[in-house]
Design a protein around this motif. Structure first.
Motif: not given
Length: 298
Positions: A53-54, A56-58, A61
């Motif tokens: 998830l980290l 994907a978040l970093v 985008p």
């Protein structure tokens, strides 16, 4: 790039690599604590899902679907399953053994990688590599020595972890030429998260809020370690950083003594030192040494 700038980048890479070993050691120490109350697969699920998830978040985008891009999906899935197996076996080993001994035995993976390279990839190695293999496995025998060490079936678990990780590293050499580090790491985390999620219905642990937060922290430590390692590799080559991975053994000795009161005896410390020495010689002897990080381990 000037010599001073290159030296600064290498120093930055080394500091980030050492920070990564501390994060991985914290994740392992917390995993051992959690293993008293929670199933191993539940702990592994947290250690894969939170970093995924980290990432994907970093990176999501900016990269979008490109984060899933791979030219070798079969190898990436196999790598993910091997790393998942390595994580499950080392967490189970730490549940049954002192953390320092379990981690030290698992660090024979460079020695197993040397054997795989010779037996299956038909590579030639120097005589020093065979010396390293002998010293390393002698250290393992000293750690698990009958009557004074941990000569139980549990000692086979970190060896199983080392075998999984050695094969994982061998496969990694085939994907690094065509895959970016971030994509490779995300895909491995995704495979691990899915594989452990499938097993969760068979877990018998019930998670309260405190447990959920601690599981998330274990994943956060692991994810932070991976981020540190990615940026370390941007500053310095893997072959230069690889020996620093053994700092993790020192961290787990200190954290194991602090958290659980597990202080290795003199003979066990000698065995740990022999495993580390053998692994260092084997790692330094390979020009394309893969960095034992878990990403090494998740």
């Amino acid at each position: 790039m000037s010599h001073a700038a290159r030296r600064h980048r290498h120093r930055r890479g080394a500091l980030l690599a050492v920070a990564a070993t501390l994060m991985f050691a914290c994740a392992d120490t917390l995993s051992k604590f959690l293993a008293v109350s929670y199933p191993v697969n539940q702990i592994a699920f947290a250690r894969y899902t939170v970093p995924m998830l980290l990432l994907a978040l970093v990176y999501g985008p900016r990269r979008g679907r490109a984060l899933l891009a791979t030219r070798q999906p079969g190898l990436q899935i196999l790598r993910g399953l091997l790393l998942t197996g390595a994580t499950l076996t080392i967490v189970l080993a730490m549940q049954l053994m002192p953390i320092a001994e379990a981690q030290a035995i698992s660090f024979v993976h460079p020695l197993l990688l040397t054997l795989i390279a010779v037996l299956f990839l038909h590579e030639r190695v120097h005589a020093a590599a065979w010396f390293a293999v002998g010293i390393g496995f002698a250290g393992v025998l000293l750690i698990v020595r009958p009557g004074g060490g941990y000569g139980t079936p549990a000692a086979l678990l970190p060896l199983a972890m080392a075998l999984c990780y050695a094969v994982y590293q061998a496969l990694t050499r085939h994907v690094t030429a065509s895959e970016t580090p971030v994509n490779s790491l995300f895909l491995v985390m995704l495979v691990g998260a899915v594989a452990t999620a499938v097993s969760l219905p068979f877990a018998h642990g019930r998670t309260d809020l405190r447990g959920a937060l601690l599981l998330a922290c274990a994943g956060l430590f692991s994810g932070t370690g991976h981020f540190c390692m990615i940026h370390a590799l941007e500053s310095s080559p893997a072959s230069r950083l690889a020996p620093l991975a053994y700092v993790q053994v020192a961290w787990v000795i200190v954290l194991g003594a602090w958290a659980f009161g597990n202080v290795p005896t003199g003979w066990t410390l000698l065995g740990i030192a022999m495993v580390v020495a053998g692994g260092l010689v084997a790692t330094l002897g390979r020009k394309t040494a893969a960095l034992p990080s878990p990403a090494g381990l998740a």
